[in-house]
Design an enzyme around this catalytic site. Sequence first.
Site, PDB file in Angstrom:
ATOM      1  N   VAL A  63      27.291 -26.945 -17.482  1.00 37.95           N
ATOM      2  CA  VAL A  63      25.998 -27.135 -18.128  1.00 37.95           C
ATOM      3  C   VAL A  63      24.937 -27.323 -17.040  1.00 37.95           C
ATOM      4  O   VAL A  63      25.121 -28.107 -16.108  1.00 37.95           O
ATOM      5  CB  VAL A  63      26.009 -28.376 -19.055  1.00 37.95           C
ATOM      6  N   CYS A  64      23.843 -26.588 -17.183  1.00 37.50           N
ATOM      7  CA  CYS A  64      22.663 -26.820 -16.352  1.00 37.50           C
ATOM      8  C   CYS A  64      21.461 -26.733 -17.289  1.00 37.50           C
ATOM      9  O   CYS A  64      21.618 -26.955 -18.494  1.00 37.50           O
ATOM     10  CB  CYS A  64      22.589 -25.825 -15.188  1.00 37.50           C
ATOM     11  N   GLY A  65      20.304 -26.425 -16.791  1.00 34.67           N
ATOM     12  CA  GLY A  65      19.131 -26.356 -17.655  1.00 34.67           C
ATOM     13  C   GLY A  65      19.198 -25.226 -18.660  1.00 34.67           C
ATOM     14  O   GLY A  65      18.879 -25.390 -19.828  1.00 34.67           O
TER      15      GLY A  65
END
Length: 146
Positions: A63-65
């Site tokens: 998960v990132c932005g």
Amino acid sequence: MRIVIGAPGNGAQLKDAMKAYLESDARVDEVIDLSTPDVTYPAVSFHAAQEIVDGRADRGILVCGTGIGTAIAASKVRGIRAATAHDLVTVRGSVQNYDAQILCMGQNVIAPAAAVALLDVWLDLRHDPAGAYAQRLVEVAEFEAD
């Protein structure tokens, strides 16, 4: 199933929600969290991908932005296919068609409840090696090997 999970700071909240769900799911034997307060998206992505290549995990979640950066970075590890997916069609296709071992999502793109609902489907998905996309995956693997 052993699942590796990780996120830099801009994905930590969604990662934590997904991790809690995975830890409560009987289909999951182990959740390995690679996140640290100062980890970058490339570092956690490379680490997660390598855990899968080395056989210490079966699948991964990053998960990132947006989910895009982690997918790009993880896919740089030879033998890994990482896919960004935020809806039922792309989550199913990522595994059934493309045999992606890593699911990438964006904390700025999807709400935790929706991500967990997709995660529930993802856990049951399997790739069909005799399916219509099988030869294309061979083509990708051959290119990667050169």
